[in-house]
Motif scaffolding. Sequence first.
Motif, PDB file in Angstrom:
ATOM      1  N   ILE A 148      38.234  42.829  37.751  1.00  0.00           N
ATOM      2  CA  ILE A 148      37.479  44.147  37.682  1.00  0.00           C
ATOM      3  C   ILE A 148      38.480  45.192  37.009  1.00  0.00           C
ATOM      4  CG2 ILE A 148      36.443  46.214  38.974  1.00  0.00           C
ATOM      5  CD1 ILE A 148      35.286  44.146  40.748  1.00  0.00           C
ATOM      6  N   LEU A 161      33.039  40.779  31.904  1.00  0.00           N
ATOM      7  CA  LEU A 161      33.322  42.250  32.343  1.00  0.00           C
ATOM      8  C   LEU A 161      33.862  43.352  31.029  1.00  0.00           C
ATOM      9  CD1 LEU A 161      34.855  42.005  35.896  1.00  0.00           C
ATOM     10  CD2 LEU A 161      32.943  43.150  35.433  1.00  0.00           C
ATOM     11  N   LEU A 191      37.821  39.049  42.078  1.00  0.00           N
ATOM     12  CA  LEU A 191      37.353  40.459  41.604  1.00  0.00           C
ATOM     13  C   LEU A 191      38.608  41.536  41.640  1.00  0.00           C
ATOM     14  CD1 LEU A 191      34.110  40.738  43.525  1.00  0.00           C
ATOM     15  CD2 LEU A 191      34.370  40.123  41.044  1.00  0.00           C
ATOM     16  N   ILE A 228      29.290  43.646  37.152  1.00  0.00           N
ATOM     17  CA  ILE A 228      29.877  42.981  38.462  1.00  0.00           C
ATOM     18  C   ILE A 228      29.104  42.462  39.434  1.00  0.00           C
ATOM     19  CG2 ILE A 228      31.292  43.935  40.364  1.00  0.00           C
ATOM     20  CD1 ILE A 228      32.163  46.249  38.962  1.00  0.00           C
ATOM     21  N   ALA A 285      30.225  38.477  40.002  1.00  0.00           N
ATOM     22  CA  ALA A 285      30.310  38.205  41.429  1.00  0.00           C
ATOM     23  C   ALA A 285      29.554  36.933  41.844  1.00  0.00           C
ATOM     24  CB  ALA A 285      30.017  39.410  42.306  1.00  0.00           C
ATOM     25  N   ASN A 303      35.784  35.509  34.445  1.00  0.00           N
ATOM     26  CA  ASN A 303      34.891  36.682  34.506  1.00  0.00           C
ATOM     27  C   ASN A 303      35.388  37.827  33.605  1.00  0.00           C
ATOM     28  OD1 ASN A 303      33.413  35.621  36.491  1.00  0.00           O
ATOM     29  ND2 ASN A 303      34.381  36.149  38.228  1.00  0.00           N
ATOM     30  N   THR A 320      31.569  46.495  30.088  1.00  0.00           N
ATOM     31  CA  THR A 320      32.127  47.707  30.139  1.00  0.00           C
ATOM     32  C   THR A 320      32.019  48.484  28.731  1.00  0.00           C
ATOM     33  OG1 THR A 320      33.581  47.104  32.204  1.00  0.00           O
ATOM     34  CG2 THR A 320      34.137  49.129  30.937  1.00  0.00           C
TER      35      THR A 320
END
Length: 298
Positions: free
Chosen positions: A93, A164, A89, A210, A214, A160, A168
């Motif tokens: 992220i 993301l 993450l 997220i 996760a 991931n 976003t």
Amino acid sequence: MSADSKPAVSPFQARKGWSQRSNQLFTVIVWGIGICTILFICALLFLILQKGLPKLELSFLHGLPSEIDPGGGIGPMLFNSFYVLIISLLISIPLGMSAGIYLAEFAPNNKFIGFVRICVEGLASVPSIIFGLFGIAIFVEAFEVGLTILGGAVSLAFLNLPVLTRVTEEAIRAVPSEMKNASFALGATHLQTIRRVLIPVALNGIITGICLVAGRAFGESAVIILTAGVSTSGEMWDFSLFSPGATLAVHLWYVQSEAIVPDASEIADKAAAVLVFVVLLINVLFRLPLYLNARKTR
């Protein structure tokens, strides 16, 4: 006009009556499907948790696994699960949010950017084992570091990243343009508008994304098997990035398919309950700040 005659029904009233009946029928169908889906999910969660949670003991959560004797724990695997999740993450992220903001606010509207969006959407649906093979090619063959926590965490971050990025971008695009224009009208720069208007308004959608990645990363097994292995260093708190990094999901697969311990079924039930409970807890912890902030703004 006789007393027995009935007034004629206009075509408009007939269509209105049919529309009302169709709307009521559609509402009943949607409610029925929604309730059945929720009941199925709740029943599935109850089935998993009720088989494992009553048998859980503290020694199981921090104990070392056993290859032959019954009564082994999941301590190192549980620690590796959180360790790999946090590292992935921390990588995905910032990169995913930056890429999503760029595509939503700065990228030109041309064919190349359209092709990039198609590639991102395609990568978001690629099976996780492909990212595992990519991790093998990079960390095991090219860098020759072997099966490590670092390789598993970075491979999970790559897994991931497309999700993301798309989440976003869509969350930023969903912000009403009036809010963005009002920020510009007050003299804010583009960067200030992104930091103080777009991201706070889109935060709910970003947090949802997220939570999804996760939970997926915590329960992922294919990528970890190929890049971090199916074993651990044997220590409870091993922070070395170059140690083998079997996670709880990998241990669950191993116990069900390869283990020879006599209580393998019981270990699998308890490990599955812990896995589901932690995924639910992750979603609650990520959404708790949003819930508290929403109560303050009321």
